[in-house]
Scaffold this motif. Structure first.
Motif, PDB file in Angstrom:
ATOM      1  N   SER A 189       0.823  -1.203   0.000  1.00 44.79           N
ATOM      2  CA  SER A 189       0.000   0.000   0.000  1.00 44.79           C
ATOM      3  C   SER A 189       0.860   1.258   0.000  1.00 44.79           C
ATOM      4  CB  SER A 189      -0.926   0.008   1.219  1.00 44.79           C
ATOM      5  OG  SER A 189      -0.185   0.146   2.419  1.00 44.79           O
ATOM      6  N   PRO A 190       0.339   2.374  -0.514  1.00 45.81           N
ATOM      7  CA  PRO A 190       1.117   3.617  -0.605  1.00 45.81           C
ATOM      8  C   PRO A 190       1.590   4.164   0.737  1.00 45.81           C
ATOM      9  CG  PRO A 190      -0.797   3.717  -2.042  1.00 45.81           C
ATOM     10  CD  PRO A 190      -0.957   2.492  -1.199  1.00 45.81           C
ATOM     11  N   ASP A 191       0.877   3.847   1.820  1.00 45.47           N
ATOM     12  CA  ASP A 191       1.314   4.325   3.129  1.00 45.47           C
ATOM     13  C   ASP A 191       2.288   3.371   3.806  1.00 45.47           C
ATOM     14  OD1 ASP A 191      -0.318   2.231   3.888  1.00 45.47           O
ATOM     15  OD2 ASP A 191      -1.737   3.457   5.026  1.00 45.47           O
ATOM     16  N   GLY A 192       2.586   2.245   3.181  1.00 46.57           N
ATOM     17  CA  GLY A 192       3.544   1.288   3.714  1.00 46.57           C
ATOM     18  C   GLY A 192       2.997   0.400   4.804  1.00 46.57           C
ATOM     19  N   ALA A 193       1.749   0.596   5.207  1.00 55.97           N
ATOM     20  CA  ALA A 193       1.207  -0.118   6.359  1.00 55.97           C
ATOM     21  C   ALA A 193       0.633  -1.484   6.015  1.00 55.97           C
ATOM     22  CB  ALA A 193       0.124   0.722   7.026  1.00 55.97           C
ATOM     23  N   ARG A 194       0.257  -1.716   4.733  1.00 52.86           N
ATOM     24  CA  ARG A 194      -0.471  -2.926   4.375  1.00 52.86           C
ATOM     25  C   ARG A 194       0.092  -3.553   3.105  1.00 52.86           C
ATOM     26  NH1 ARG A 194      -5.694   0.531   3.794  1.00 52.86           N
ATOM     27  NH2 ARG A 194      -4.013   1.962   3.264  1.00 52.86           N
ATOM     28  N   ILE A 195      -0.123  -4.843   2.970  1.00 53.40           N
ATOM     29  CA  ILE A 195       0.215  -5.566   1.747  1.00 53.40           C
ATOM     30  C   ILE A 195      -0.989  -6.419   1.372  1.00 53.40           C
ATOM     31  CG2 ILE A 195       1.661  -7.350   0.693  1.00 53.40           C
ATOM     32  CD1 ILE A 195       3.975  -6.367   2.398  1.00 53.40           C
ATOM     33  N   ALA A 196      -1.416  -6.332   0.114  1.00 51.97           N
ATOM     34  CA  ALA A 196      -2.487  -7.184  -0.403  1.00 51.97           C
ATOM     35  C   ALA A 196      -1.858  -8.382  -1.094  1.00 51.97           C
ATOM     36  CB  ALA A 196      -3.366  -6.395  -1.374  1.00 51.97           C
TER      37      ALA A 196
END
Length: 327
Positions: A189-196
């Motif tokens: 994710s663009p905020d670095g907090a999540r991965i799909a």
């Protein structure tokens, strides 16, 4: 080695400026020279296992061989992560400086927003697919991210064979479904907090699923779930991608009730789903908030195609698939 520039004519009806791409990336023969010189976002894609970069009417071949897949631009647009012979490599955006960063059999890679890390899917400590990260410079062992239970376990020495995304001659039908079903591309994710990523803890109760994992905590949330009877044929969700503001995520879906392959967009938690484009569209990435770039069937082949997300207007760009757009 730098790629070779191949100038060709795009068969579009007039000079086409795409909202959100920041410039011209397609033109007719009459305006091809102007299009090639117009500043805009490069589109990188795959055709017959070769990675190309499209800059207006110019096409640059970036890889010499035909064993490459799933390129992804770095956040600053200067580098590309990609699969070479099923392992993760990085090169400069002009095709120079190719180097391997992980020797494990992997799914399609994705960059962290700061450009320091590359996430990819591979065999986890549980014996199923997991998500790892490795420094973009390589030279360091991969670190397990998901499932979280593997974070304090040794990384398995043997990789696993993921789906092999290829352009292929067939753009619809069972062969396309079979190629996509096991495609383990991930998206940071663009905020670095999540991965799909495809799979996750939800596979303990579902046949197939798509999850979003929290990088800090290891927690997972399923945003697309198929079946639950153990037959493994009810459908799948694969090849996720985030919008730059992190508010939307898109992925490729298939439902085994006869529904065609399609592009689905939803909020980051899976709510407010909608289908984008036409049947058998797939693997969309965003180029701003109003434009998507996806793979579509055109003239009997796979074409990288720009889609206006408000009006649905479509513009074929280059023959190929698996697009990524320079930020």
């Amino acid at each position: 080695m730098k790629g070779t520039t191949i100038t060709r004519t795009l068969t579009l009806a007039g000079l086409t400026t795409l909202a959100g791409l920041g410039g011209v990336i397609g033109a007719t023969a009459a305006s091809a020279s102007n299009a090639a010189a117009t500043p805009g976002r490069s589109v990188v894609y795959v055709r017959d296992g070769v990675i190309y970069r499209g800059d207006g009417a110019a096409e640059v071949r970036l890889t010499e061989d035909e064993v490459n897949a799933r390129p992804r631009f770095s956040p600053d647009g200067t580098r590309l992560a990609y699969l070479h012979n099923g392992t993760v490599w990085v090169m400069n955006a002009d095709g120079s400086g190719k180097h391997q960063v992980s020797d494990r059999a992997a799914g399609g890679p994705s960059w962290s927003p700061d450009g320091r890390w590359i996430a990819y899917s591979a065999l986890s400590c549980t014996g199923g697919p997991g998500v790892f990260r490795v420094p973009a410079t390589g030279g360091t062992a991969s670190e397990p991210l998901f499932p979280a239970s593997c974070r304090d376990q040794a990384v398995p020495e043997v990789g696993y064979a993921t789906g092999a995304p290829t352009d292929g001659s067939a753009v619809v039908g069972p062969s396309l479904v079979d190629r996509l079903r096991g495609d383990d591309a991930v998206a940071w994710s663009p905020d670095g907090a999540r991965i799909a990523f495809r799979g996750g803890e939800c596979e303990s109760i579902a046949d197939n699923c798509l999850s979003v994992g929290n990088v800090a905590t290891g927690g997972e949330r399923a945003i697309d779930v198929y079946g639950g009877g153990g037959n493994g044929t009810s459908g799948f969700g694969v090849v996720p991608a985030w919008r730059a503001d992190g508010r939307k995520v898109t992925w490729t879906t298939y439902t085994a009730d006869g529904t065609a392959v399609a592009v689905t967009e939803a909020d980051a938690d899976g709510a407010n789903r909608r289908v984008i484009g036409k049947p058998d569209d797939r693997e969309m990435v965003y180029a701003g908030t109003r434009t998507g770039v996806l793979t579509a069937a055109h003239q009997g082949r796979s074409w990288v195609t720009a889609v206006n997300l408000s009006t649905g207007k479509r513009t074929p760009l280059h023959r190929g698939s698996q697009p990524t757009v320079r930020p």
